[in-house]
Design a protein around this motif. Sequence first.
Motif, PDB file in Angstrom:
ATOM      1  N   PRO A  61       0.850  -1.198   0.000  1.00 47.89           N
ATOM      2  CA  PRO A  61       0.000   0.000   0.000  1.00 47.89           C
ATOM      3  C   PRO A  61       0.885   1.248   0.000  1.00 47.89           C
ATOM      4  CG  PRO A  61      -0.590  -1.520   1.782  1.00 47.89           C
ATOM      5  CD  PRO A  61       0.718  -1.980   1.234  1.00 47.89           C
ATOM      6  N   VAL A  62       0.400   2.298  -0.621  1.00 50.52           N
ATOM      7  CA  VAL A  62       1.160   3.547  -0.646  1.00 50.52           C
ATOM      8  C   VAL A  62       1.478   4.005   0.771  1.00 50.52           C
ATOM      9  CG1 VAL A  62       1.035   6.007  -1.218  1.00 50.52           C
ATOM     10  CG2 VAL A  62       0.295   4.297  -2.884  1.00 50.52           C
ATOM     11  N   ASN A  63       0.526   3.873   1.677  1.00 52.59           N
ATOM     12  CA  ASN A  63       0.748   4.334   3.050  1.00 52.59           C
ATOM     13  C   ASN A  63       1.895   3.595   3.732  1.00 52.59           C
ATOM     14  OD1 ASN A  63      -1.149   6.353   3.066  1.00 52.59           O
ATOM     15  ND2 ASN A  63      -2.788   5.081   3.918  1.00 52.59           N
ATOM     16  N   SER A  64       2.107   2.331   3.376  1.00 50.83           N
ATOM     17  CA  SER A  64       3.225   1.586   3.962  1.00 50.83           C
ATOM     18  C   SER A  64       4.562   2.163   3.510  1.00 50.83           C
ATOM     19  CB  SER A  64       3.138   0.106   3.573  1.00 50.83           C
ATOM     20  OG  SER A  64       2.007  -0.503   4.146  1.00 50.83           O
ATOM     21  N   LEU A  65       4.632   2.564   2.244  1.00 52.12           N
ATOM     22  CA  LEU A  65       5.863   3.176   1.740  1.00 52.12           C
ATOM     23  C   LEU A  65       6.090   4.540   2.386  1.00 52.12           C
ATOM     24  CD1 LEU A  65       5.627   2.294  -2.067  1.00 52.12           C
ATOM     25  CD2 LEU A  65       6.660   0.979  -0.204  1.00 52.12           C
ATOM     26  N   VAL A  66       5.010   5.254   2.648  1.00 45.81           N
ATOM     27  CA  VAL A  66       5.127   6.549   3.326  1.00 45.81           C
ATOM     28  C   VAL A  66       5.673   6.353   4.739  1.00 45.81           C
ATOM     29  CG1 VAL A  66       3.844   8.535   4.231  1.00 45.81           C
ATOM     30  CG2 VAL A  66       3.304   7.624   1.958  1.00 45.81           C
ATOM     31  N   GLU A  67       5.148   5.361   5.453  1.00 48.62           N
ATOM     32  CA  GLU A  67       5.624   5.092   6.812  1.00 48.62           C
ATOM     33  C   GLU A  67       7.099   4.714   6.809  1.00 48.62           C
ATOM     34  OE1 GLU A  67       4.104   5.596   9.590  1.00 48.62           O
ATOM     35  OE2 GLU A  67       2.219   6.209   8.642  1.00 48.62           O
ATOM     36  N   LEU A  68       7.512   3.920   5.825  1.00 50.28           N
ATOM     37  CA  LEU A  68       8.923   3.545   5.732  1.00 50.28           C
ATOM     38  C   LEU A  68       9.787   4.763   5.441  1.00 50.28           C
ATOM     39  CD1 LEU A  68      11.208   1.509   5.648  1.00 50.28           C
ATOM     40  CD2 LEU A  68      10.575   0.968   3.282  1.00 50.28           C
ATOM     41  N   TRP A  69       9.316   5.646   4.569  1.00 53.88           N
ATOM     42  CA  TRP A  69      10.076   6.851   4.240  1.00 53.88           C
ATOM     43  C   TRP A  69      10.238   7.748   5.469  1.00 53.88           C
ATOM     44  CZ3 TRP A  69      13.781   8.783   1.955  1.00 53.88           C
ATOM     45  CH2 TRP A  69      13.909  10.125   1.607  1.00 53.88           C
ATOM     46  N   LEU A  70       9.219   7.800   6.304  1.00 49.08           N
ATOM     47  CA  LEU A  70       9.315   8.579   7.546  1.00 49.08           C
ATOM     48  C   LEU A  70      10.375   7.996   8.480  1.00 49.08           C
ATOM     49  CD1 LEU A  70       5.596   9.443   8.399  1.00 49.08           C
ATOM     50  CD2 LEU A  70       7.468  11.072   8.090  1.00 49.08           C
ATOM     51  N   LYS A  71      10.516   6.681   8.478  1.00 48.37           N
ATOM     52  CA  LYS A  71      11.545   6.053   9.316  1.00 48.37           C
ATOM     53  C   LYS A  71      12.941   6.274   8.735  1.00 48.37           C
ATOM     54  CE  LYS A  71       8.458   2.391  10.990  1.00 48.37           C
ATOM     55  NZ  LYS A  71       8.166   0.930  10.977  1.00 48.37           N
ATOM     56  N   LEU A  72      13.031   6.255   7.406  1.00 52.22           N
ATOM     57  CA  LEU A  72      14.336   6.433   6.766  1.00 52.22           C
ATOM     58  C   LEU A  72      14.832   7.872   6.881  1.00 52.22           C
ATOM     59  CD1 LEU A  72      13.710   4.346   3.515  1.00 52.22           C
ATOM     60  CD2 LEU A  72      15.271   3.753   5.379  1.00 52.22           C
ATOM     61  N   ARG A  73      13.901   8.821   6.782  1.00 50.01           N
ATOM     62  CA  ARG A  73      14.300  10.226   6.903  1.00 50.01           C
ATOM     63  C   ARG A  73      13.306  10.949   7.800  1.00 50.01           C
ATOM     64  NH1 ARG A  73      14.472  14.944   2.419  1.00 50.01           N
ATOM     65  NH2 ARG A  73      12.388  15.170   3.295  1.00 50.01           N
TER      66      ARG A  73
ATOM     67  N   ASP B  54      17.519  20.357   6.562  1.00 46.44           N
ATOM     68  CA  ASP B  54      17.861  21.771   6.738  1.00 46.44           C
ATOM     69  C   ASP B  54      17.467  22.273   8.120  1.00 46.44           C
ATOM     70  OD1 ASP B  54      18.631  24.401   6.269  1.00 46.44           O
ATOM     71  OD2 ASP B  54      16.724  24.922   5.308  1.00 46.44           O
ATOM     72  N   THR B  55      16.218  22.038   8.498  1.00 45.54           N
ATOM     73  CA  THR B  55      15.716  22.580   9.770  1.00 45.54           C
ATOM     74  C   THR B  55      15.878  21.614  10.935  1.00 45.54           C
ATOM     75  OG1 THR B  55      13.486  21.710   9.376  1.00 45.54           O
ATOM     76  CG2 THR B  55      14.003  23.896   8.482  1.00 45.54           C
ATOM     77  N   LEU B  56      16.128  20.339  10.637  1.00 42.85           N
ATOM     78  CA  LEU B  56      16.210  19.273  11.645  1.00 42.85           C
ATOM     79  C   LEU B  56      14.899  19.099  12.410  1.00 42.85           C
ATOM     80  CD1 LEU B  56      19.819  19.769  13.084  1.00 42.85           C
ATOM     81  CD2 LEU B  56      19.041  18.258  11.255  1.00 42.85           C
TER      82      LEU B  56
END
Length: 242
Positions: A192-204, A209-211
């Motif tokens: 699911p797209v949402n699963s990839l979004v959750e993984l992206w949040l964990k990766l970055r 820039d703002t931390l």
Amino acid sequence: MNALKNEVLLKARNWNSNPTDKDEWIFMNYLLQGDKGYTIPEVFAALRAADLEFVSMVGWRHWDVTDLFQDSENLPAFLAMSLPEISVENRLHMFELLHPVHRLIDFWCGHPNQAQSFVPLSEWTDSDWQAAQVYLHPQLKTPQVREDLLNCIASQKPFIVSSYIPLPTQVPIAIESMLAACLLPLWEEAQPVNSLVELWLKLRPLHPDTLELVSQETAFEEVKELLSMLEAFLYVLLERAA
């Protein structure tokens, strides 16, 4: 042909230098009797005569007339105004007249009015995206491609996805390696797209820039942009929920 000098125009422009001793290959490519070639208008006339409907060119990315101009966003005024209104047949014929590079006219066709309705990706709502499934193109779903992606991630080099399926593109398609990492689960199964979004949040999780913490909305837009780019070249396939 082999006896001719290489600079002889007939040989330089028309002869494939790869040696072959197969007569059928020569007959098919150079001595096909009655092969007069076809133009785009003749192809469409034949389709109409056969009561068939044109669907798309097989290599549609290589038939875009706007790609022939130095700046596709700044076309001559008369063309910018008229191009959106002209038929697919005329757009293809214009390409053929300006840049006749295609030896073969490969296309899909079908019976009229048989196409199933669908919603273009550009018209998807956020709800459509959140409920969608993502599939990796089968030709990418190999251990070697996955290993290459992991190597790019480890060395922080862009992942050149177009090197594995170059046909749809005219320039290399590169993905920033960390962003491409969120696609790794696709080698196991559709996601699911949402699963990839959750993984992206964990990766970055932090903005570089703002931390500050990256919001769910920002991550969603970044993944959506990545998938939209990849889907345009069919590197990923998106399934909208019924």
